[in-house]
Design a protein around this motif. Structure first.
Motif, short mmCIF file in Angstrom:
data_model
loop_
_atom_site.label_atom_id
_atom_site.label_comp_id
_atom_site.label_asym_id
_atom_site.label_seq_id
_atom_site.Cartn_x
_atom_site.Cartn_y
_atom_site.Cartn_z
N GLU A 5 0.84 -1.20 0.00
CA GLU A 5 0.00 0.00 0.00
C GLU A 5 0.87 1.25 0.00
O GLU A 5 2.08 1.19 0.25
N GLU A 6 0.27 2.38 -0.30
CA GLU A 6 0.99 3.65 -0.21
C GLU A 6 1.60 3.81 1.18
O GLU A 6 0.93 3.62 2.19
N GLY A 7 2.88 4.14 1.24
CA GLY A 7 3.54 4.38 2.52
C GLY A 7 3.95 3.14 3.28
O GLY A 7 4.48 3.25 4.40
N ASP A 8 3.75 1.95 2.73
CA ASP A 8 4.16 0.71 3.39
C ASP A 8 5.68 0.61 3.47
O ASP A 8 6.42 1.25 2.70
N LYS B 183 6.81 7.03 -5.54
CA LYS B 183 5.74 6.24 -4.92
C LYS B 183 6.24 4.92 -4.33
O LYS B 183 5.83 4.55 -3.24
N LEU B 184 7.10 4.19 -5.06
CA LEU B 184 7.49 2.86 -4.64
C LEU B 184 8.95 2.59 -4.98
O LEU B 184 9.36 2.71 -6.14
N LEU B 185 9.73 2.21 -3.96
CA LEU B 185 11.13 1.87 -4.13
C LEU B 185 11.34 0.40 -3.79
O LEU B 185 10.87 -0.08 -2.75
N LEU B 186 12.04 -0.32 -4.66
CA LEU B 186 12.47 -1.69 -4.38
C LEU B 186 13.97 -1.65 -4.16
O LEU B 186 14.73 -1.26 -5.06
N LEU B 187 14.42 -2.07 -2.98
CA LEU B 187 15.83 -1.97 -2.60
C LEU B 187 16.37 -3.36 -2.29
O LEU B 187 15.85 -4.05 -1.40
N ASP B 188 17.41 -3.77 -3.01
CA ASP B 188 18.00 -5.09 -2.83
C ASP B 188 19.32 -4.94 -2.09
O ASP B 188 20.32 -4.52 -2.66
N GLU B 189 19.31 -5.26 -0.79
CA GLU B 189 20.50 -5.18 0.06
C GLU B 189 21.18 -3.81 -0.05
O GLU B 189 22.36 -3.71 -0.42
N VAL C 13 16.41 6.32 4.09
CA VAL C 13 15.31 5.45 3.67
C VAL C 13 14.10 5.65 4.59
O VAL C 13 12.96 5.72 4.13
N LYS C 14 14.35 5.75 5.89
CA LYS C 14 13.24 5.97 6.83
C LYS C 14 12.57 7.31 6.58
O LYS C 14 11.33 7.41 6.61
N GLU C 15 13.35 8.35 6.33
CA GLU C 15 12.77 9.67 6.06
C GLU C 15 11.92 9.63 4.79
O GLU C 15 10.85 10.24 4.74
N LEU C 16 12.40 8.94 3.77
CA LEU C 16 11.62 8.82 2.54
C LEU C 16 10.30 8.09 2.81
O LEU C 16 9.24 8.49 2.33
N ASN C 17 10.38 7.02 3.59
CA ASN C 17 9.17 6.27 3.92
C ASN C 17 8.21 7.11 4.76
O ASN C 17 6.99 7.10 4.52
N ASP C 18 8.76 7.84 5.71
CA ASP C 18 7.91 8.71 6.55
C ASP C 18 7.21 9.77 5.71
O ASP C 18 6.13 10.25 6.08
N LEU D 100 14.20 -4.14 11.13
CA LEU D 100 12.94 -4.26 11.84
C LEU D 100 12.58 -2.99 12.61
O LEU D 100 11.41 -2.79 12.97
N LYS D 101 13.57 -2.14 12.86
CA LYS D 101 13.29 -0.90 13.57
C LYS D 101 12.54 0.11 12.70
O LYS D 101 11.94 1.05 13.22
N ILE D 102 12.58 -0.09 11.38
CA ILE D 102 11.89 0.85 10.49
C ILE D 102 10.83 0.19 9.62
O ILE D 102 10.02 0.89 9.00
N ALA D 103 10.80 -1.14 9.57
CA ALA D 103 9.81 -1.84 8.74
C ALA D 103 8.46 -1.91 9.44
O ALA D 103 8.36 -1.71 10.66
N ARG D 104 7.41 -2.18 8.66
CA ARG D 104 6.08 -2.39 9.20
C ARG D 104 5.65 -3.85 9.09
O ARG D 104 4.98 -4.38 9.96
N THR D 105 6.04 -4.49 7.99
CA THR D 105 5.71 -5.91 7.78
C THR D 105 6.94 -6.64 7.27
O THR D 105 7.89 -6.03 6.75
N VAL D 106 6.91 -7.97 7.42
CA VAL D 106 8.04 -8.82 7.04
C VAL D 106 7.53 -9.97 6.20
O VAL D 106 6.57 -10.66 6.59
N LEU D 107 8.16 -10.18 5.04
CA LEU D 107 7.85 -11.34 4.20
C LEU D 107 9.00 -12.32 4.36
O LEU D 107 10.13 -12.03 3.98
N CYS D 108 8.71 -13.46 4.97
CA CYS D 108 9.73 -14.47 5.22
C CYS D 108 9.72 -15.49 4.09
O CYS D 108 8.73 -16.20 3.89
N MET D 109 10.83 -15.56 3.35
CA MET D 109 10.97 -16.50 2.25
C MET D 109 11.57 -17.80 2.77
O MET D 109 12.48 -17.79 3.60
#
Length: 227
Positions: free
Chosen positions: A27-30, A153-159, A176-181, A197-206
C-alpha cells in the motif's frame, strides 16, 4: 491505495520453482522487508515484481494504475558498475529514462525530479563529481537518488547497505526511513534484519513456506531476535 498486489505467485528459473504461494499487497507508505536464507528467492521475487522475469504461475497487478516501469529500483552493484565513469547528476537523472517516451532529451520535469531526489538523499554537493571516485556509501546514496528520481511512490531496494561501513549504513537507513515517513512505499531485501525491523512495518519471510507477518509477529516467532 494498493500500489502492487501479488497473488499466489510462483517464481523460479525455467520450470524450476524457487518459491511459491507468495501473496501480499504493498500500500501507499508501506515498508515491507523481505528476509530469508540465501537461495530462498528474495532477489528472484524482486526481479519478477519489476517484470524482469516471468512468474511461473500466479500474478502481479497494479490496482492503483502504476506501471512496472515507474518503480524505483536499487539493485546490487557489480564491480563494473562501481567504476562507471559518469557524473553523479548523469547517474541520477538516468532514472527518468523510462519517462522520456522516446524524447532524445530530458525536460524540465525530469531535471526538477533529479534535483529534488538529490536534495532528499543529501548528495546535491556531489552533483558534478565522478561516480567512480566516490566512497561506497556515497555511491549507494547516488543509486538511491536515481531510484527515487524514477519513482516517488514505490522503491524496491536489494541489500542497500551491503558492504557499507557502520556510519554509511546508519546514514542509508536514516534516509530510507525519512523517505518512507514522507509517504514513499519501500520494499527492501535485507540480511541486516535487526536494524531493518526498527523501520519496517511488515516482514515477508521467504523459505519452504512463505509467510507475511507484522514485525511483532516476526519477533514473537523468532523469540524476540531479528535473526
Amino acid at each position: 491505495m494498493t500500489l502492487i498486489s501479488v497473488r499466489d505467485l510462483a517464481i523460479g528459473y525455467g520450470q524450476t520453482p524457487v518459491a511459491s504461494g507468495i501473496s501480499f499487497d504493498v500500500e501507499e507508505g508501506d515498508f515491507l522487508c523481505i528476509v530469508g536464507e540465501n537461495g530462498s528467492g528474495k532477489t528472484t521475487l524482486m526481479k519478477t515484481m519489476l517484470g524482469l522475469m516471468e512468474p511461473l504461475s500466479g500474478g502481479i497487478t497494479f490496482p492503483g494504475g502504476m506501471k512496472g516501469s515507474e518503480i524505483g529500483y536499487l539493485g546490487q552493484q557489480t564491480q563494473i558498475q562501481k567504476d562507471f565513469p559518469a557524473s553523479v547528476y548523469e547517474i541520477v537523472i538516468s532514472g527518468r529514462l523510462n519517462k522520456c517516451a522516446g524524447r532524445p532529451f530530458y525536460g524540465k520535469e525530469d531535471k526538477d525530479a533529479a534535483a529534488r531526489s538529490m536534495e532528499l538523499t543529501g548528495i546535491t554537493d556531489l552533483r558534478n563529481r565522478c561516480y567512480r571516485n566516490l566512497s561506497g556509501g556515497q555511491q549507494q546514496r547516488v543509486l538511491l537518488s536515481r531510484a527515487l528520481c524514477a519513482s516517488s511512490k514505490l522503491l524496491l531496494l536489494d541489500e542497500p547497505v551491503s558492504g557499507l561501513d557502520p556510519d554509511a549504513t546508519a546514514e542509508m537507513y536514516r534516509i530510507v526511513k525519512e523517505l518512507n515517513d514522507s509517504g514513499v512505499a519501500v520494499v527492501m531485501i535485507t540480511h541486516d534484519v535487526d536494524a531493518s525491523l526498527k523501520i519496517a512495518r511488515t516482514v515477508l519471510c521467504m523459505g519452504d513456506v512463505v509467510r507475511l507477518m507484522t514485525v511483532a509477529e516476526y519477533l514473537q516467532q523468532t523469540g524476540g531476535q531479528g535473526k
